[in-house]
Write a protein that holds these residues in place. Structure first.
Motif, PDB file in Angstrom:
ATOM      1  N   HIS A  63       0.651  -1.088  -0.280  1.00 30.37           N
ATOM      2  CA  HIS A  63      -0.115   0.165   0.195  1.00 30.37           C
ATOM      3  C   HIS A  63       0.991   1.408  -0.080  1.00 30.37           C
ATOM      4  O   HIS A  63       0.060   2.392  -0.492  1.00 30.37           O
ATOM      5  CB  HIS A  63      -0.529  -0.153   1.500  1.00 30.37           C
ATOM      6  CG  HIS A  63      -1.677   1.290   0.763  1.00 30.37           C
ATOM      7  ND1 HIS A  63      -2.864   1.663   0.363  1.00 30.37           N
ATOM      8  CD2 HIS A  63      -1.773   2.083   1.979  1.00 30.37           C
ATOM      9  CE1 HIS A  63      -3.541   2.680   0.986  1.00 30.37           C
ATOM     10  NE2 HIS A  63      -2.580   3.423   1.814  1.00 30.37           N
ATOM     11  N   ALA A  64       2.407   1.107   0.692  1.00 32.24           N
ATOM     12  CA  ALA A  64       2.940   2.135   0.454  1.00 32.24           C
ATOM     13  C   ALA A  64       3.453   2.704  -0.689  1.00 32.24           C
ATOM     14  O   ALA A  64       3.291   3.663  -0.533  1.00 32.24           O
ATOM     15  CB  ALA A  64       3.780   2.357   1.744  1.00 32.24           C
ATOM     16  N   PHE A  65       4.141   1.399  -1.403  1.00 33.20           N
ATOM     17  CA  PHE A  65       4.235   1.903  -3.079  1.00 33.20           C
ATOM     18  C   PHE A  65       3.094   3.596  -3.572  1.00 33.20           C
ATOM     19  O   PHE A  65       3.742   3.870  -3.987  1.00 33.20           O
ATOM     20  CB  PHE A  65       4.388   0.558  -3.163  1.00 33.20           C
ATOM     21  CG  PHE A  65       5.497   0.887  -4.665  1.00 33.20           C
ATOM     22  CD1 PHE A  65       6.466   1.460  -5.120  1.00 33.20           C
ATOM     23  CD2 PHE A  65       4.347   0.928  -6.347  1.00 33.20           C
ATOM     24  CE1 PHE A  65       7.611   1.388  -6.179  1.00 33.20           C
ATOM     25  CE2 PHE A  65       5.261   1.174  -6.991  1.00 33.20           C
ATOM     26  CZ  PHE A  65       6.800   1.172  -7.059  1.00 33.20           C
ATOM     27  N   SER A  66       2.045   2.677  -3.597  1.00 30.91           N
ATOM     28  CA  SER A  66       0.678   3.592  -4.411  1.00 30.91           C
ATOM     29  C   SER A  66       0.947   5.090  -4.140  1.00 30.91           C
ATOM     30  O   SER A  66       0.493   5.549  -4.499  1.00 30.91           O
ATOM     31  CB  SER A  66      -0.322   3.241  -4.218  1.00 30.91           C
ATOM     32  OG  SER A  66      -1.065   2.665  -2.346  1.00 30.91           O
ATOM     33  N   GLU A  67       0.854   5.130  -2.892  1.00 29.75           N
ATOM     34  CA  GLU A  67       1.304   6.232  -2.053  1.00 29.75           C
ATOM     35  C   GLU A  67       2.736   7.441  -2.609  1.00 29.75           C
ATOM     36  O   GLU A  67       2.864   8.328  -2.289  1.00 29.75           O
ATOM     37  CB  GLU A  67       1.127   6.573  -0.325  1.00 29.75           C
ATOM     38  CG  GLU A  67       0.406   5.965   0.131  1.00 29.75           C
ATOM     39  CD  GLU A  67      -0.440   5.752   0.995  1.00 29.75           C
ATOM     40  OE1 GLU A  67       0.220   6.506   1.754  1.00 29.75           O
ATOM     41  OE2 GLU A  67      -1.267   5.249   1.436  1.00 29.75           O
ATOM     42  N   MET A  68       3.811   6.814  -2.985  1.00 25.26           N
ATOM     43  CA  MET A  68       5.170   7.444  -3.078  1.00 25.26           C
ATOM     44  C   MET A  68       4.590   8.200  -4.334  1.00 25.26           C
ATOM     45  O   MET A  68       3.878   8.060  -5.307  1.00 25.26           O
ATOM     46  CB  MET A  68       5.845   6.512  -3.349  1.00 25.26           C
ATOM     47  CG  MET A  68       6.612   5.389  -1.917  1.00 25.26           C
ATOM     48  SD  MET A  68       7.798   3.612  -2.581  1.00 25.26           S
ATOM     49  CE  MET A  68       8.686   5.028  -3.593  1.00 25.26           C
ATOM     50  N   PRO A  69       5.453   9.492  -4.140  1.00 22.35           N
ATOM     51  CA  PRO A  69       5.645  10.605  -5.524  1.00 22.35           C
ATOM     52  C   PRO A  69       6.186   9.570  -6.778  1.00 22.35           C
ATOM     53  O   PRO A  69       6.801   8.139  -6.843  1.00 22.35           O
ATOM     54  CB  PRO A  69       6.770  11.570  -5.278  1.00 22.35           C
ATOM     55  CG  PRO A  69       7.245  10.840  -3.436  1.00 22.35           C
ATOM     56  CD  PRO A  69       6.723   9.756  -3.204  1.00 22.35           C
ATOM     57  N   ALA A  70       5.648  10.124  -7.728  1.00 15.83           N
ATOM     58  CA  ALA A  70       6.016   9.162  -9.390  1.00 15.83           C
ATOM     59  C   ALA A  70       7.328   9.294  -9.414  1.00 15.83           C
ATOM     60  O   ALA A  70       7.952   8.450 -10.139  1.00 15.83           O
ATOM     61  CB  ALA A  70       5.110  10.021 -10.657  1.00 15.83           C
ATOM     62  N   GLY A  71       8.600  10.156  -8.991  1.00 11.12           N
ATOM     63  CA  GLY A  71       9.624  10.166  -9.183  1.00 11.12           C
ATOM     64  C   GLY A  71      10.754   9.224  -8.609  1.00 11.12           C
ATOM     65  O   GLY A  71      11.483   8.215  -8.918  1.00 11.12           O
TER      66      GLY A  71
ATOM     67  N   LYS B 186       8.382   6.268  -8.139  1.00  9.78           N
ATOM     68  CA  LYS B 186       8.144   4.607  -8.161  1.00  9.78           C
ATOM     69  C   LYS B 186       8.720   4.446  -9.438  1.00  9.78           C
ATOM     70  O   LYS B 186       9.665   3.270  -9.806  1.00  9.78           O
ATOM     71  CB  LYS B 186       6.702   5.108  -8.493  1.00  9.78           C
ATOM     72  CG  LYS B 186       5.633   5.107  -7.646  1.00  9.78           C
ATOM     73  CD  LYS B 186       4.138   5.340  -7.877  1.00  9.78           C
ATOM     74  CE  LYS B 186       3.328   5.333  -6.891  1.00  9.78           C
ATOM     75  NZ  LYS B 186       2.023   4.726  -7.328  1.00  9.78           N
ATOM     76  N   PHE B 187       9.544   5.882 -10.957  1.00  6.58           N
ATOM     77  CA  PHE B 187      10.705   5.651 -11.218  1.00  6.58           C
ATOM     78  C   PHE B 187      11.607   5.584 -11.359  1.00  6.58           C
ATOM     79  O   PHE B 187      12.234   3.875 -11.896  1.00  6.58           O
ATOM     80  CB  PHE B 187       9.977   6.984 -12.280  1.00  6.58           C
ATOM     81  CG  PHE B 187      11.396   6.291 -13.444  1.00  6.58           C
ATOM     82  CD1 PHE B 187      10.633   6.490 -14.672  1.00  6.58           C
ATOM     83  CD2 PHE B 187      12.475   6.830 -13.407  1.00  6.58           C
ATOM     84  CE1 PHE B 187      11.464   6.022 -15.630  1.00  6.58           C
ATOM     85  CE2 PHE B 187      13.430   7.204 -14.873  1.00  6.58           C
ATOM     86  CZ  PHE B 187      13.080   6.395 -15.915  1.00  6.58           C
ATOM     87  N   ALA B 188      12.020   5.781  -9.752  1.00  5.70           N
ATOM     88  CA  ALA B 188      13.433   4.993  -9.829  1.00  5.70           C
ATOM     89  C   ALA B 188      13.650   4.272  -9.313  1.00  5.70           C
ATOM     90  O   ALA B 188      14.002   2.960  -9.391  1.00  5.70           O
ATOM     91  CB  ALA B 188      13.919   6.029  -8.812  1.00  5.70           C
ATOM     92  N   HIS B 189      12.405   3.028  -8.141  1.00  3.06           N
ATOM     93  CA  HIS B 189      12.314   2.180  -7.910  1.00  3.06           C
ATOM     94  C   HIS B 189      12.172   1.348  -9.256  1.00  3.06           C
ATOM     95  O   HIS B 189      13.089   0.186  -9.533  1.00  3.06           O
ATOM     96  CB  HIS B 189      11.118   1.887  -6.647  1.00  3.06           C
ATOM     97  CG  HIS B 189      11.239   0.222  -6.661  1.00  3.06           C
ATOM     98  ND1 HIS B 189      11.399  -0.273  -5.921  1.00  3.06           N
ATOM     99  CD2 HIS B 189      10.338  -0.380  -7.232  1.00  3.06           C
ATOM    100  CE1 HIS B 189      11.931  -1.324  -5.132  1.00  3.06           C
ATOM    101  NE2 HIS B 189      10.042  -1.764  -5.989  1.00  3.06           N
ATOM    102  N   PHE B 190      11.523   1.251 -10.381  1.00  2.00           N
ATOM    103  CA  PHE B 190      10.865   0.942 -11.657  1.00  2.00           C
ATOM    104  C   PHE B 190      12.524   0.278 -12.082  1.00  2.00           C
ATOM    105  O   PHE B 190      12.745  -0.192 -12.676  1.00  2.00           O
ATOM    106  CB  PHE B 190       9.880   0.900 -12.378  1.00  2.00           C
ATOM    107  CG  PHE B 190       8.534   0.330 -11.841  1.00  2.00           C
ATOM    108  CD1 PHE B 190       8.422  -0.372 -10.716  1.00  2.00           C
ATOM    109  CD2 PHE B 190       7.919   1.453 -11.499  1.00  2.00           C
ATOM    110  CE1 PHE B 190       7.200  -1.309 -11.144  1.00  2.00           C
ATOM    111  CE2 PHE B 190       6.667   1.448 -11.408  1.00  2.00           C
ATOM    112  CZ  PHE B 190       6.322  -0.453 -10.055  1.00  2.00           C
ATOM    113  N   ALA B 191      13.408   1.694 -12.377  1.00  2.26           N
ATOM    114  CA  ALA B 191      14.641   1.710 -12.860  1.00  2.26           C
ATOM    115  C   ALA B 191      15.607   0.432 -11.976  1.00  2.26           C
ATOM    116  O   ALA B 191      16.331  -0.475 -13.436  1.00  2.26           O
ATOM    117  CB  ALA B 191      15.043   2.539 -13.411  1.00  2.26           C
ATOM    118  N   ALA B 192      15.489   0.705 -11.097  1.00  5.45           N
ATOM    119  CA  ALA B 192      16.261  -0.722  -9.698  1.00  5.45           C
ATOM    120  C   ALA B 192      15.472  -1.647 -10.676  1.00  5.45           C
ATOM    121  O   ALA B 192      16.609  -2.509 -10.474  1.00  5.45           O
ATOM    122  CB  ALA B 192      16.440   0.008  -8.283  1.00  5.45           C
TER     123      ALA B 192
END
Length: 89
Positions: free
Chosen positions: A41-49, A51-57
């Motif tokens: 649930h916490a991931f959905s509340e993260m800022p878009a930037g 989330k982008f960094a997490h998906f890049a990793a």
């Protein structure tokens, strides 16, 4: 300067494959933890930037696991199981 004894090619290749075999479980565990985070649930509340960094990793970890697994298939296919000095280091 101390010289190290020369190691034959077969031993070098076996050591490289053993190191890849040791590293792979850790990379797979890390990939699993990164995938679990995306379902929280916490991931959905993260800022878009973030989330982008997490998906890049996450993409980098997927590439790492694919390359670590791929070495087991490329080596026997490309050299037909024989050792060669032309194998990339």
């Amino acid at each position: 300067m101390r010289r190290h004894p020369e190691v034959d090619l077969h031993t070098k290749i076996e050591q490289m494959l053993t190191e890849a075999r040791v590293i792979l479980p850790g990379a797979q565990a890390m990939l699993g933890f990164q995938l679990i985070v995306t379902m929280s649930h916490a991931f959905s509340e993260m800022p878009a930037g973030a989330k982008f960094a997490h998906f890049a990793a996450l993409g980098a970890m997927i590439l790492t696991v694919v390359l670590l697994i791929g070495i087991w298939y490329v080596w026997p296919l490309s050299l037909r199981g024989k050792h060669s000095r032309h194998m990339p280091r």
